[in-house]
Design an enzyme around this catalytic site. Sequence first.
Site, short mmCIF file in Angstrom:
data_model
loop_
_atom_site.label_atom_id
_atom_site.label_comp_id
_atom_site.label_asym_id
_atom_site.label_seq_id
_atom_site.Cartn_x
_atom_site.Cartn_y
_atom_site.Cartn_z
N ARG B 30 11.88 -8.58 21.28
CA ARG B 30 13.18 -8.57 20.60
C ARG B 30 13.30 -7.37 19.66
NH1 ARG B 30 13.60 -11.78 15.33
NH2 ARG B 30 11.36 -11.62 15.10
N CYS B 51 -4.87 2.40 -14.65
CA CYS B 51 -5.23 1.17 -13.92
C CYS B 51 -5.99 0.22 -14.83
CB CYS B 51 -6.09 1.52 -12.70
SG CYS B 51 -6.87 0.08 -11.97
N CYS B 54 -9.83 -0.24 -13.59
CA CYS B 54 -10.82 0.83 -13.54
C CYS B 54 -11.82 0.68 -14.70
CB CYS B 54 -10.14 2.21 -13.60
SG CYS B 54 -9.59 2.81 -11.98
N ASP B 77 -6.47 -12.58 -17.09
CA ASP B 77 -5.74 -12.52 -18.36
C ASP B 77 -4.49 -13.40 -18.35
OD1 ASP B 77 -7.60 -10.67 -19.34
OD2 ASP B 77 -6.52 -8.99 -18.45
N HIS B 113 -11.44 3.45 -7.55
CA HIS B 113 -10.03 3.06 -7.43
C HIS B 113 -9.44 3.36 -6.04
CE1 HIS B 113 -6.06 2.14 -9.18
NE2 HIS B 113 -5.59 3.19 -8.52
N ASN B 153 -5.64 -10.72 -2.21
CA ASN B 153 -4.33 -10.25 -1.75
C ASN B 153 -4.41 -8.75 -1.68
OD1 ASN B 153 -3.12 -12.83 -1.82
ND2 ASN B 153 -2.76 -12.64 -4.02
N CYS B 160 0.24 -7.99 -4.09
CA CYS B 160 -0.85 -7.46 -4.90
C CYS B 160 -0.27 -6.48 -5.89
CB CYS B 160 -1.86 -6.78 -4.00
SG CYS B 160 -3.21 -6.08 -4.94
N SER B 161 -0.57 -6.69 -7.17
CA SER B 161 0.10 -5.90 -8.20
C SER B 161 -0.71 -4.68 -8.62
CB SER B 161 0.42 -6.79 -9.41
OG SER B 161 -0.71 -7.51 -9.81
N HIS B 164 -6.23 -1.20 -6.97
CA HIS B 164 -7.68 -1.15 -7.19
C HIS B 164 -8.33 -2.27 -6.38
CE1 HIS B 164 -11.05 0.21 -9.85
NE2 HIS B 164 -11.57 -0.87 -9.27
N HIS B 166 -9.84 -5.36 -5.40
CA HIS B 166 -10.22 -6.55 -6.15
C HIS B 166 -9.75 -7.82 -5.44
CE1 HIS B 166 -5.99 -6.41 -7.35
NE2 HIS B 166 -6.12 -7.64 -7.84
N GLN B 168 -9.71 -12.44 -6.13
CA GLN B 168 -9.61 -13.44 -7.18
C GLN B 168 -10.44 -14.67 -6.82
OE1 GLN B 168 -5.74 -14.04 -9.03
NE2 GLN B 168 -4.82 -12.53 -7.66
N HIS B 281 -12.78 -20.63 3.00
CA HIS B 281 -12.77 -22.08 2.86
C HIS B 281 -14.19 -22.59 3.04
CE1 HIS B 281 -8.18 -22.59 3.66
NE2 HIS B 281 -8.46 -22.81 2.39
N GLN B 323 5.65 -19.92 13.38
CA GLN B 323 6.00 -19.47 14.72
C GLN B 323 5.47 -18.06 14.90
OE1 GLN B 323 8.39 -16.91 15.49
NE2 GLN B 323 8.38 -17.27 17.68
#
Lengths: 340, 340
Positions: B30, B51, B54, B77, B113, B153, B160-161, B164, B166, B168, B281, B323
């Site tokens: 499609r 950053c 860093c 934080d 970085h 992420n 992802c903000s 660098h 990383h 979690q 998991h 899907q």
Amino acid sequence: MTTDLQDYSHKRLNILTGEWVLVSPHRAKRPWQGQNEAVSNEKRPTYDPKCYLCAGNTRINGEQNPKYEDIYIFTNDFAALQSDSPSFSVEDGLLVAQSEQGICKVICFSPDHSKSLADMEPKDIEKVVQAWQHEYKTLGEKDLINYVQIFENKGAVMGCSNPHPHGQIWSQSTLPNEVDKKNTQQLNYFNKHKSSLLGDYLTQELEKQERIIYENDAFVVLVPFWAVWPFEAMIVPKQHRRHLLDLENNEPFLFAEAISVLTKAYDKIFNTSFPYSSGIHQAPTNGEDNTHWHMHMSFYPPLLRSATVKKFMVGYEMFGSPQRDITAESAVKMIKALIA
Amino acid sequence: MTTDLQDYSHKRLNILTGEWVLVSPHRAKRPWQGQNEAVSNEKRPTYDPKCYLCAGNTRINGEQNPKYEDIYIFTNDFAALQSDSPSFSVEDGLLVAQSEQGICKVICFSPDHSKSLADMEPKDIEKVVQAWQHEYKTLGEKDLINYVQIFENKGAVMGCSNPHPHGQIWSQSTLPNEVDKKNTQQLNYFNKHKSSLLGDYLTQELEKQERIIYENDAFVVLVPFWAVWPFEAMIVPKQHRRHLLDLENNEPFLFAEAISVLTKAYDKIFNTSFPYSSGIHQAPTNGEDNTHWHMHMSFYPPLLRSATVKKFMVGYEMFGSPQRDITAESAVKMIKALIA
Ligand SMILES: O=P(O)(O)O[C@H]1O[C@H](CO)[C@@H](O)[C@H](O)[C@H]1O
Ligand SMILES: O=P(O)(O)O[C@H]1O[C@H](CO)[C@@H](O)[C@H](O)[C@H]1O
């Protein structure tokens, strides 16, 4: 309501799915250095010669749209489900699969390319509701179809590939995951209490008045206690209605009015055409009585802090549980304040 | 394997969650007129003074990162879960909530970085695996913590903000939804068959060789039969390992090697630093034996057709079931061809 819920991490139970959402109210103030969404507030023309949904235009497969005047419905040119595909099933040890047949349709809400539901009058949205009723009925009557999912993806950020006001209807032979969960939860409750789970929940919410956004004679717009998306909301009929065909008298209009009020308020939150996915969950069309079902329409909008910063349901949410920062109760206050 | 699965709509069962994915192989062609993602292939500097991850830099709360040389771990934080929040529970009719305590940490994979896991050597990724083991152990030993979710992420498109390298670690008192489902499915299978669900599945996949991307002495990288995301993959230990602390001898290195092979192949698919959310998991840390658990690491990458076109899990997926268009078997072929 205990104020702890406004201050400390907790999880809330979604009574319709049996699953939990993690709420972290203290986290709403975290800074954002991540992705911003493109936002387009440019006014669209009422007709776009390149739009494959505008009246009179030719679609990708060569078919020409009629010069429709309100609603136009056609079978999806790239349908995820087909009605003529073969039946088969695989059960090879731990590999389990089953064919799935269905019919996928596109529904144009208006010939006016520039509009969204939020810009339409309730009496025009009522025509959309009536078209949904017709599709639920005629698709549901087919032997092949046991469930009809009506939904809309609005906005590029929700994967919508065309800004022309439209939604989709995917109907199929078996119940999708989310519907299956809600079917089970509602059935268990009904068997135990002889009343509708969502009806009883609504009674409680109407008493508390803490999460109600709006109500008219037949419908309530509220933020469910277990809402996941930042500005998630739900439209619920006050009387026990299993599906769209149970609506009586002027209820289709009152449903349209509730949709209008909510979508107009949404557009004011960040002064932008507010993106969302919306969908109606209602009784399967499997020939059973389905008295345990109470229809409802949910809106899942992704925006969180501004027109360009959305809530990402990623990492923890994919592997753990959905997570939100602002509470349902804060969201209600923000949305309610924007109702004209 | 019946060829119907490559041609016609069907649903496949995820044996680990008990849920289904809808597969529409005929739909892969499609056209796309929707949102394109921004893609950044610019090379980052090895050190970025702005950053907050860093080495040596100051974070938003005023704390200074040490001049770390390989791995650096600190408490988030803006943690979604806190260890010192009060315990409470709400059961007010159909409003059900429970406090949730936990500890959220950030783990920097490297001081460099400019790198991602895909750019790191297996011996450096092994240090990440060892750090995960240490966190799983020390967090898991706390009375408060009954489950440790390790995830990453990667990429702006995955929320992802900070680029660098990383990940979690969110650890908490109760099992999140997805873990709870997998716990139940694995336990039911174990009680019935006295063997590991994922172990038996792996045996079947190794025989068929249809969805295997790569294997070394201890780990298999495969696309699960029920994969949802276009290029989803899973890393599974060949022997029965409940969690990271069950890894023996050089298995941490072999795990790192599998991660390296997969992430390097990913970057070649669309010639871009491939975004994904990944997560491990594994057995809860609730003090039980958890023999029914077989640890695994999954990768959920959103890209579908190119570096800029992703798969949107919206409308139907939110209200119905996930899907996908390309089948797991086509995806395997594409990924496998890119392994050096
Ligand atoms: O913790 P971060 O990187 O700031 O935030 C990111 O990951 C979290 C955990 O998956 C999500 O809840 C956030 O929506 C996402 O933006
Ligand atoms: O059908 P469309 O609008 O082309 O596609 C959109 O909606 C579908 C149904 O929610 C999703 O599967 C697609 O990922 C999304 O891009």
